[in-house]
Scaffold this motif. Structure first.
Motif, short mmCIF file in Angstrom:
data_model
loop_
_atom_site.label_atom_id
_atom_site.label_comp_id
_atom_site.label_asym_id
_atom_site.label_seq_id
_atom_site.Cartn_x
_atom_site.Cartn_y
_atom_site.Cartn_z
N SER A 43 39.51 38.95 38.69
CA SER A 43 40.91 38.96 38.23
C SER A 43 41.15 38.21 36.92
CB SER A 43 41.86 38.45 39.32
OG SER A 43 41.85 37.05 39.42
N THR A 49 44.30 46.59 35.62
CA THR A 49 45.73 46.49 35.83
C THR A 49 46.36 47.83 36.17
OG1 THR A 49 45.86 44.60 34.32
CG2 THR A 49 47.92 45.77 34.76
N LYS A 58 46.61 43.35 39.42
CA LYS A 58 45.19 43.55 39.11
C LYS A 58 44.55 44.17 40.35
CE LYS A 58 45.05 40.03 35.59
NZ LYS A 58 44.53 38.73 35.18
N THR A 61 42.24 42.53 42.93
CA THR A 61 42.73 41.43 43.78
C THR A 61 43.48 41.93 45.01
OG1 THR A 61 44.85 41.26 42.64
CG2 THR A 61 43.03 39.93 41.77
#
Length: 161
Positions: A43, A49, A58, A61
């Motif tokens: 991240s 993104t 992101k 994540t």
């Protein structure tokens, strides 16, 4: 395995995924949307993104299961259906906001998020918003210029670097 259903770039998809499948893996491997790049897996770089329910995320994540029922937008969903670039993508092209292109999808998605919330950002606001996106080629100057141009601001006085 769990079944997830979400709307990705306007199309509803349903797939079975393992509980530990990251959203970036789901997009790239299950849906073959490879514009969302895997850069660092930690991240830090922002190459992955995307937008989930209108928020910048992101994709490295987030687990795919967390997006069950969500509206997801990727770089592939930014252009018009006929392939015409949106204002941000066109500005990146016009103002040389990319070089190798690896960070570009994440930068465009970050820019879209910024301009949705702040339609006329200052240069400092653009730079602050991009702090979570790393580019190793451009030095950011032309990326910032492209984002400001996409917002409709006059960038003719900003010298190219």
């Amino acid at each position: 395995m769990a079944e997830v259903t979400m709307k990705v770039n306007g199309k509803t998809v349903t797939k079975s995924v393992k509980g530990n499948t990251l959203m970036v893996e789901f997009l790239r491997e299950e849906l073959r949307l490879t514009g969302t790049h895997v850069g660092c897996d930690t991240s830090q770089c922002g190459a992955c993104t995307i937008h989930v329910n209108g928020k910048q995320v992101k994709a490295c994540t987030m687990f795919a299961g967390e997006a069950d029922g969500a509206e997801v937008s990727t770089i592939e969903g930014q252009a018009a259906p006929d392939g015409t670039l949106n204002a941000i993508q066109q500005a990146f092209q016009d103002h040389h906001g990319l070089q190798c292109g690896f960070c570009t999808p994440g930068m465009v998605m970050a820019a879209a998020s910024l301009l949705k919330d702040n339609p006329k950002p200052t240069e400092a606001e653009v730079r602050h918003h991009l702090e979570g996106n790393i580019c190793r080629c451009t030095g950011y100057h032309n990326i910032v210029k492209a984002i400001m141009a996409a917002s409709g601001q006059d960038v003719s006085g900003i010298a190219a670097e």
